[in-house]
Design an enzyme around this catalytic site. Structure first.
Site, short mmCIF file in Angstrom:
data_model
loop_
_atom_site.label_atom_id
_atom_site.label_comp_id
_atom_site.label_asym_id
_atom_site.label_seq_id
_atom_site.Cartn_x
_atom_site.Cartn_y
_atom_site.Cartn_z
N GLU A 271 -62.50 -43.69 37.62
CA GLU A 271 -63.14 -42.55 36.94
C GLU A 271 -62.43 -42.29 35.63
O GLU A 271 -61.20 -42.25 35.59
CB GLU A 271 -62.98 -41.25 37.75
CG GLU A 271 -64.01 -40.96 38.77
CD GLU A 271 -63.76 -39.59 39.42
OE1 GLU A 271 -63.30 -38.67 38.74
OE2 GLU A 271 -64.02 -39.49 40.62
N GLU A 325 -74.34 -33.07 36.83
CA GLU A 325 -74.51 -32.62 38.22
C GLU A 325 -74.60 -31.10 38.25
O GLU A 325 -73.59 -30.41 38.15
CB GLU A 325 -73.34 -33.11 39.08
CG GLU A 325 -73.31 -34.61 39.23
CD GLU A 325 -72.04 -35.08 39.93
OE1 GLU A 325 -72.00 -35.04 41.17
OE2 GLU A 325 -71.09 -35.47 39.24
N LYS A 328 -72.37 -28.69 40.71
CA LYS A 328 -70.90 -28.74 40.78
C LYS A 328 -70.32 -27.37 40.49
O LYS A 328 -70.71 -26.72 39.52
CB LYS A 328 -70.37 -29.74 39.75
CG LYS A 328 -70.34 -31.15 40.26
CD LYS A 328 -69.09 -31.84 39.78
CE LYS A 328 -68.61 -32.83 40.82
NZ LYS A 328 -67.53 -33.66 40.29
N GLU A 334 -67.68 -29.05 34.21
CA GLU A 334 -67.81 -29.82 35.45
C GLU A 334 -69.25 -30.31 35.67
O GLU A 334 -69.47 -31.32 36.33
CB GLU A 334 -67.39 -28.97 36.66
CG GLU A 334 -65.89 -28.78 36.77
CD GLU A 334 -65.16 -30.05 37.17
OE1 GLU A 334 -65.69 -30.82 37.99
OE2 GLU A 334 -64.06 -30.29 36.63
#
Ligand SMILES: *[C@@H]1O[C@H](CO)[C@@H](O)[C@H](O)[C@H]1NC(C)=O
Length: 466
Positions: A271, A325, A328, A334
């Protein structure tokens, strides 16, 4: 998500540029670029649409945090390399019972493999730094049981077993040559590294220059984190020059592995990424920064320059993340790491789409398509740029593995022997070599693209095409 890397206390500003006379070979494919498919969202596209999206890009690998049946099936016969994760909560069961590991493989691998190209199973995510001693103690036994189950299914060697670490497994990472693991983790890591080596499996880590910048939010740190022109940082341990934080973080991991006797162990970046949006009080998120980080990272990987301690090759890297996303928790950043929006549009262009490729790919999953004919273009400094910026641009471009020989004494472009002329030549060469994308001609907004050929006498500025 990973933690931060402490920032260096000493920055040495180089007054002279570094010339690296190295032949730059370009990757024939970008198969070392992958993406993370985080699914903490309620608006993601159908699996088939995601597979089509991937196939329109040069992304060759996908990491799933859990073995999602629909996406695994949709990836069948796509050639896309797949990493699947076993959740942290599954570790105690996998560790205590070999039959549970066999059952996990039966349920999550055998129905899809080999049509779905599963290459790696990551047992747990950032377990070593979770603070859960019980889980840590069960990690290596769980990895062993999963490996044994794969071997029993005749998949040993075909599918590898690893686990993913945050940068916090290092207690020291600056300078990179001093990288070392947290002493309290060394016992478990020693067993894990022996296991990884026995099975020829890489060490998998999550470096985030984004978090390093947050802990040291100065402009020069931002440039260092975004692969933009900067003075560089010299490693006081070995004198090597670092021009970006990604290399510094990866090399810190390499040094830590070396200190335990695993200098040869391959490193995979599971990541890394940069958010394109954030709350007003967050430092660093923006579309421009995310595009710079991911675009320059991809160009860096593609160049095969490597890191100062591991030159000439690129670490396999999975960018976080494929999509934003929306569910999240935490700050807005985030929910803003996606290269794409759930409606399949790009959050920003980092040059991954196949049609924008300048160099044809030869990977089996990316059929060769002729690069479109485009007009010649050059990258030159804007008018009135300060000498300090020109010097930084020159240092930076020549530090990225391009051949700056032409502007050395005796070279065809040495005269006129001025900073402006030398910087222009190096900046253009950098722009051409990294793919002629607009973000390769940024240099902290001190450069511009022109259709006027700056070549003179015997000094030829490459212009890219035709
Ligand atoms: C599976 O993925 C790996 C990693 O991307 C790649 O090297 C390999 O060629 C792929 N295999 C197939 C059969 O496509």
């Amino acid at each position: 998500m990973a933690s931060s890397l402490s920032h260096p206390s000493i920055i040495i500003f180089l007054s002279r540029f570094l010339i690296i006379l190295s032949l730059l070979s370009f990757a024939e494919s970008q198969s070392f670029v992958g993406v993370n498919y985080g699914q903490v969202a309620d608006n993601l596209p159908a699996p088939e649409a995601t597979v089509r999206l991937l196939q329109s890009t040069t992304v060759g690998k996908l990491r799933l945090y859990a073995p999602d049946p629909a996406i695994l099936k949709a990836l069948g016969n796509s050639g896309v390399g797949i990493v699947i994760g076993a959740a942290n909560g599954e570790i105690p069961g996998l560790a205590s019972d070999p039959a549970a590991a066999a059952q996990w493989i039966n349920a999550n691998v055998l129905p899809y493999y080999p049509a779905s190209n599963i290459t790696l199973i990551t047992v747990g995510n950032e377990v070593m730094t979770s603070g859960d001693g019980n889980l840590v103690s069960k990690l290596v036994p769980a990895m062993r049981n999963v490996q044994t189950a794969l071997s029993s299914a005749s998949l040993g060697g075909k599918i590898k077993v690893s686990t993913v670490h945050s940068m916090a497994v290092l207690s020291q990472s600056d300078p990179p040559s001093s990288g070392s693991f947290n002493p309290t983790l060394v016992n478990t890591l020693t067993q894990m590294l022996a296991f990884l080596k026995d099975n020829k499996t890489p060490f998998t880590i999550n470096p985030y220059p984004y978090f390093a910048y947050q802990s040291d939010p100065r402009p020069e740190t931002l440039a260092f984190c975004l692969f933009q022109p900067n003075a560089g940082r010299v490693d006081s341990g070995n004198g090597k020059l670092y021009t970006n934080m990604f290399d510094a973080q990866v090399d810190a991991v390499h040094s830590a592995l070396s200190s335990l006797g695993y200098e040869e162990m391959e490193i995979v970046v599971a990541e890394t990424g940069w958010p394109s949006g954030g709350d007003p009080n967050e430092v660093g998120p923006s579309v421009e920064n995310a595009r710079s980080y991911n675009g320059n990272l991809i160009a860096h990987l593609k160049s095969l320059v490597g890191t100062p301690l591991m030159p000439g090759k690129s670490v396999d890297t999975y960018i976080f993340a494929l999509y934003d996303e929306n569910l999240k928790p935490g700050p807005t950043s985030e929910r803003s790491f996606g290269l794409f929006k759930p409606d399949l549009t790009m959050s920003y262009d980092v040059g991954l789409s196949k049609s924008s490729q300048q160099t044809p790919s030869t990977s089996p999953t990316a059929p060769v398509t002729p690069a479109p004919e485009t007009a010649s273009q050059w990258c030159v400094p804007k008018a009135g740029v300060a000498d300090a910026q020109l010097q930084a641009n020159l240092d930076y471009a020549c530090g990225q593995g391009i051949d700056c020989g032409a502007i050395q004494a005796g070279g065809a472009c040495f005269d006129p022997n001025t900073l402006a002329s030398h910087a222009a030549f190096a900046m253009n060469l950098y722009f051409q070599k990294l793919g002629r994308n607009p973000w390769n001609c940024d240099f902290s907004q001190s450069a511009t693209i022109t259709s006027q050929n700056p070549s003179y006498n015997a000094c030829i500025y490459p212009g890219g095409s035709t």
